[in-house]
Design a protein around this motif. Structure first.
Motif, PDB file in Angstrom:
ATOM      1  N   ARG A 200       0.863  -1.186   0.000  1.00 19.91           N
ATOM      2  CA  ARG A 200       0.000   0.000   0.000  1.00 19.91           C
ATOM      3  C   ARG A 200       0.896   1.230   0.000  1.00 19.91           C
ATOM      4  O   ARG A 200       1.747   1.408   0.861  1.00 19.91           O
ATOM      5  N   GLU A 201       0.678   2.090  -0.966  1.00 18.75           N
ATOM      6  CA  GLU A 201       1.638   3.158  -1.237  1.00 18.75           C
ATOM      7  C   GLU A 201       1.539   4.344  -0.295  1.00 18.75           C
ATOM      8  O   GLU A 201       2.474   5.148  -0.216  1.00 18.75           O
ATOM      9  N   ILE A 202       0.448   4.476   0.425  1.00 16.37           N
ATOM     10  CA  ILE A 202       0.296   5.673   1.255  1.00 16.37           C
ATOM     11  C   ILE A 202       1.398   5.754   2.305  1.00 16.37           C
ATOM     12  O   ILE A 202       1.870   6.848   2.643  1.00 16.37           O
ATOM     13  N   GLY A 203       1.864   4.603   2.809  1.00 19.06           N
ATOM     14  CA  GLY A 203       2.945   4.632   3.787  1.00 19.06           C
ATOM     15  C   GLY A 203       4.212   5.227   3.202  1.00 19.06           C
ATOM     16  O   GLY A 203       4.887   6.046   3.844  1.00 19.06           O
ATOM     17  N   TYR A 204       4.546   4.850   1.967  1.00 16.66           N
ATOM     18  CA  TYR A 204       5.732   5.418   1.319  1.00 16.66           C
ATOM     19  C   TYR A 204       5.563   6.924   1.097  1.00 16.66           C
ATOM     20  O   TYR A 204       6.501   7.698   1.312  1.00 16.66           O
ATOM     21  N   ARG A 205       4.359   7.335   0.680  1.00 16.62           N
ATOM     22  CA  ARG A 205       4.140   8.767   0.449  1.00 16.62           C
ATOM     23  C   ARG A 205       4.283   9.560   1.740  1.00 16.62           C
ATOM     24  O   ARG A 205       4.814  10.675   1.743  1.00 16.62           O
ATOM     25  N   LEU A 206       3.825   8.985   2.842  1.00 20.97           N
ATOM     26  CA  LEU A 206       3.966   9.683   4.121  1.00 20.97           C
ATOM     27  C   LEU A 206       5.429   9.799   4.525  1.00 20.97           C
ATOM     28  O   LEU A 206       5.862  10.843   5.047  1.00 20.97           O
ATOM     29  N   VAL A 207       6.206   8.743   4.302  1.00 21.21           N
ATOM     30  CA  VAL A 207       7.643   8.835   4.595  1.00 21.21           C
ATOM     31  C   VAL A 207       8.287   9.887   3.705  1.00 21.21           C
ATOM     32  O   VAL A 207       9.110  10.704   4.174  1.00 21.21           O
ATOM     33  N   MET A 208       7.937   9.908   2.430  1.00 16.21           N
ATOM     34  CA  MET A 208       8.505  10.889   1.495  1.00 16.21           C
ATOM     35  C   MET A 208       8.220  12.307   1.957  1.00 16.21           C
ATOM     36  O   MET A 208       9.104  13.171   2.000  1.00 16.21           O
ATOM     37  N   ARG A 209       6.971  12.551   2.342  1.00 15.15           N
ATOM     38  CA  ARG A 209       6.603  13.897   2.803  1.00 15.15           C
ATOM     39  C   ARG A 209       7.331  14.263   4.094  1.00 15.15           C
ATOM     40  O   ARG A 209       7.822  15.383   4.248  1.00 15.15           O
ATOM     41  N   ALA A 210       7.381  13.294   5.031  1.00 10.80           N
ATOM     42  CA  ALA A 210       8.001  13.583   6.332  1.00 10.80           C
ATOM     43  C   ALA A 210       9.490  13.863   6.171  1.00 10.80           C
ATOM     44  O   ALA A 210      10.021  14.815   6.773  1.00 10.80           O
ATOM     45  N   VAL A 234       6.845  -7.316  -6.847  1.00 11.15           N
ATOM     46  CA  VAL A 234       5.691  -8.109  -6.411  1.00 11.15           C
ATOM     47  C   VAL A 234       4.536  -8.038  -7.406  1.00 11.15           C
ATOM     48  O   VAL A 234       3.883  -9.047  -7.690  1.00 11.15           O
ATOM     49  N   LEU A 235       4.280  -6.855  -7.939  1.00  5.04           N
ATOM     50  CA  LEU A 235       3.115  -6.661  -8.799  1.00  5.04           C
ATOM     51  C   LEU A 235       3.462  -6.514 -10.276  1.00  5.04           C
ATOM     52  O   LEU A 235       2.562  -6.526 -11.123  1.00  5.04           O
ATOM     53  N   GLY A 236       4.739  -6.328 -10.567  1.00  4.63           N
ATOM     54  CA  GLY A 236       5.121  -6.098 -11.950  1.00  4.63           C
ATOM     55  C   GLY A 236       4.541  -4.815 -12.501  1.00  4.63           C
ATOM     56  O   GLY A 236       4.176  -4.723 -13.673  1.00  4.63           O
ATOM     57  N   ALA A 237       4.450  -3.804 -11.642  1.00  2.00           N
ATOM     58  CA  ALA A 237       3.817  -2.541 -12.034  1.00  2.00           C
ATOM     59  C   ALA A 237       4.625  -1.380 -11.473  1.00  2.00           C
ATOM     60  O   ALA A 237       5.518  -1.550 -10.633  1.00  2.00           O
ATOM     61  N   ALA A 238       4.291  -0.197 -11.955  1.00  4.36           N
ATOM     62  CA  ALA A 238       4.923   1.021 -11.462  1.00  4.36           C
ATOM     63  C   ALA A 238       4.078   1.606 -10.337  1.00  4.36           C
ATOM     64  O   ALA A 238       2.896   1.280 -10.190  1.00  4.36           O
ATOM     65  N   PRO A 239       4.660   2.489  -9.512  1.00  6.79           N
ATOM     66  CA  PRO A 239       3.856   3.177  -8.503  1.00  6.79           C
ATOM     67  C   PRO A 239       2.716   3.957  -9.147  1.00  6.79           C
ATOM     68  O   PRO A 239       2.754   4.286 -10.339  1.00  6.79           O
ATOM     69  N   SER A 240       1.717   4.268  -8.334  1.00 10.07           N
ATOM     70  CA  SER A 240       0.546   4.990  -8.835  1.00 10.07           C
ATOM     71  C   SER A 240       0.931   6.387  -9.300  1.00 10.07           C
ATOM     72  O   SER A 240       1.971   6.927  -8.890  1.00 10.07           O
ATOM     73  N   PRO A 241       0.104   6.997 -10.154  1.00 10.24           N
ATOM     74  CA  PRO A 241       0.377   8.375 -10.583  1.00 10.24           C
ATOM     75  C   PRO A 241       0.527   9.347  -9.419  1.00 10.24           C
ATOM     76  O   PRO A 241       1.335  10.274  -9.488  1.00 10.24           O
ATOM     77  N   GLU A 242      -0.247   9.115  -8.334  1.00  9.12           N
ATOM     78  CA  GLU A 242      -0.146  10.015  -7.177  1.00  9.12           C
ATOM     79  C   GLU A 242       1.235   9.950  -6.542  1.00  9.12           C
ATOM     80  O   GLU A 242       1.846  10.978  -6.220  1.00  9.12           O
ATOM     81  N   THR A 243       1.758   8.737  -6.372  1.00  6.52           N
ATOM     82  CA  THR A 243       3.082   8.578  -5.778  1.00  6.52           C
ATOM     83  C   THR A 243       4.166   9.098  -6.714  1.00  6.52           C
ATOM     84  O   THR A 243       5.112   9.769  -6.276  1.00  6.52           O
ATOM     85  N   ALA A 244       4.036   8.807  -8.000  1.00  6.95           N
ATOM     86  CA  ALA A 244       5.026   9.281  -8.972  1.00  6.95           C
ATOM     87  C   ALA A 244       5.033  10.800  -9.053  1.00  6.95           C
ATOM     88  O   ALA A 244       6.095  11.429  -9.173  1.00  6.95           O
ATOM     89  N   ALA A 245       3.844  11.419  -8.978  1.00  7.02           N
ATOM     90  CA  ALA A 245       3.771  12.880  -9.031  1.00  7.02           C
ATOM     91  C   ALA A 245       4.436  13.507  -7.818  1.00  7.02           C
ATOM     92  O   ALA A 245       5.119  14.536  -7.916  1.00  7.02           O
ATOM     93  N   LEU A 246       4.268  12.878  -6.642  1.00  7.76           N
ATOM     94  CA  LEU A 246       4.942  13.399  -5.442  1.00  7.76           C
ATOM     95  C   LEU A 246       6.458  13.305  -5.605  1.00  7.76           C
ATOM     96  O   LEU A 246       7.178  14.250  -5.268  1.00  7.76           O
ATOM     97  N   ALA A 247       6.944  12.206  -6.149  1.00  9.90           N
ATOM     98  CA  ALA A 247       8.384  12.070  -6.365  1.00  9.90           C
ATOM     99  C   ALA A 247       8.894  13.125  -7.342  1.00  9.90           C
ATOM    100  O   ALA A 247       9.986  13.694  -7.148  1.00  9.90           O
ATOM    101  N   SER A 248       8.120  13.420  -8.372  1.00  7.21           N
ATOM    102  CA  SER A 248       8.522  14.444  -9.339  1.00  7.21           C
ATOM    103  C   SER A 248       8.613  15.800  -8.686  1.00  7.21           C
ATOM    104  O   SER A 248       9.551  16.565  -8.940  1.00  7.21           O
ATOM    105  N   ARG A 249       7.658  16.105  -7.786  1.00  3.04           N
ATOM    106  CA  ARG A 249       7.697  17.388  -7.092  1.00  3.04           C
ATOM    107  C   ARG A 249       8.924  17.472  -6.182  1.00  3.04           C
ATOM    108  O   ARG A 249       9.558  18.526  -6.066  1.00  3.04           O
ATOM    109  N   LEU A 250       9.276  16.355  -5.537  1.00  2.51           N
ATOM    110  CA  LEU A 250      10.439  16.353  -4.655  1.00  2.51           C
ATOM    111  C   LEU A 250      11.736  16.530  -5.456  1.00  2.51           C
ATOM    112  O   LEU A 250      12.652  17.225  -5.021  1.00  2.51           O
ATOM    113  N   ARG A 251      11.797  15.919  -6.611  1.00  2.06           N
ATOM    114  CA  ARG A 251      12.994  16.072  -7.439  1.00  2.06           C
ATOM    115  C   ARG A 251      13.160  17.495  -7.933  1.00  2.06           C
ATOM    116  O   ARG A 251      14.260  17.994  -8.072  1.00  2.06           O
ATOM    117  N   ALA A 252      12.031  18.136  -8.203  1.00  2.01           N
ATOM    118  CA  ALA A 252      12.077  19.488  -8.737  1.00  2.01           C
ATOM    119  C   ALA A 252      12.462  20.508  -7.659  1.00  2.01           C
ATOM    120  O   ALA A 252      12.892  21.596  -7.979  1.00  2.01           O
TER     121      ALA A 252
END
Length: 252
Positions: A200-210, A234-252
């Motif tokens: 569940r990605e919300i935990g990673y997003r919270l760590v990223m924000r904190a 595990v899923l053979g997929a990429a993170p959700s758009p919400e998580t990816a967008a947060l990472a993009s904002r952090l990189r910027a």
């Protein structure tokens, strides 16, 4: 509420019933089936059909004389509850059993879930202080081993339900500590959420924000990388758009 309760029941950290005349612990009950039967009656908090209780006790196949075995087990429970001042605590009406408890009875899991609901509501209304206080108590209960020593499909379902509630509590706490400016504690609690459910990605997003809020962009991006790796492995997929967008904002 806890201090005013004459009867207290703990389903986490070991089964325990404190009554006006004494205390029962799991080893006092009639074996694993006695523990399961009592826990099921506590969780049900209403009439439970005899055949339904029997299915919980004998997962694979009912014994030929299961009605007599069930009656004997419930009779032992009645006797033990009566020994701590809870006479006639188990009623038997119309093919059902029910646990009859005083109205001010405190049950740890019920209290934890009520507090979790209040914490989530407080957070939605911007009251981070109340959310923190309620979720902290809820977390203290839910992190203890639930239904210890109780086996079977019913117990496993309950443990999954409790684990989900504990995850929600960690998310609320992390959000609330972020709102209150304690970014280190928010990150710690969010890491607990990740350990409970790493998909569940919300935990990673919270760590990223904190981590970002406390000035450690590298740690924030490492959290995203962990999420990315987990989703791929595990899923053979990429993170959700919400998580990816947060990472993009952090990189910027």
């Amino acid at each position: 509420m806890l201090g005013k309760s004459l009867v207290r029941i703990y389903l986490t950290g070991g089964l325990r019933v404190e009554g006006p005349g004494g205390t029962l612990v799991d080893r006092d009950l009639p074996g694993a089936q006695g523990r399961l039967a009592l826990a099921a009656l506590v969780v049900q908090r209403g009439p439970l059909a005899r055949d339904q209780l029997a299915d919980m006790l004998w997962d694979e196949q009912l014994p030929r004389r299961w009605t007599g075995a069930l009656h004997a087990l419930v009779s032992k429970l009645r006797s033990q509850l009566a020994s701590i001042g809870l006479a006639d605590a188990v009623s038997s009406v119309g093919g059902t059993y029910a646990l009859v408890l005083p109205p001010n009875t405190w049950i740890d899991l019920e209290d934890a879930l009520r507090r979790l609901d209040r914490a989530e509501g407080a957070l939605r209304h911007g009251d981070a202080a109340t959310a923190t206080a309620e979720a902290t108590v809820s977390s203290g209960i839910l992190q203890r081993p639930p239904l210890a020593g109780i086996d079977g499909e019913w117990a496993e379902r309950q443990r999954r339900r409790i684990s989900t509630a504990y995850y929600r509590t960690c998310v609320v706490l992390a959000e609330a500590w972020l709102e209150r400016g304690d970014h280190a504690l928010a990150a710690t609690v969010a890491e607990t959420a990740i350990s409970l459910d790493p998909l569940r990605e919300i935990g990673y997003r919270l760590v990223m924000r904190a981590e970002w809020e406390r000035g450690d962009r590298a740690a924030a991006l490492r959290a995203f990388a962990r999420c990315e790796q987990m989703m791929a492995d595990v899923l053979g997929a990429a993170p959700s758009p919400e998580t990816a967008a947060l990472a993009s904002r952090l990189r910027a």
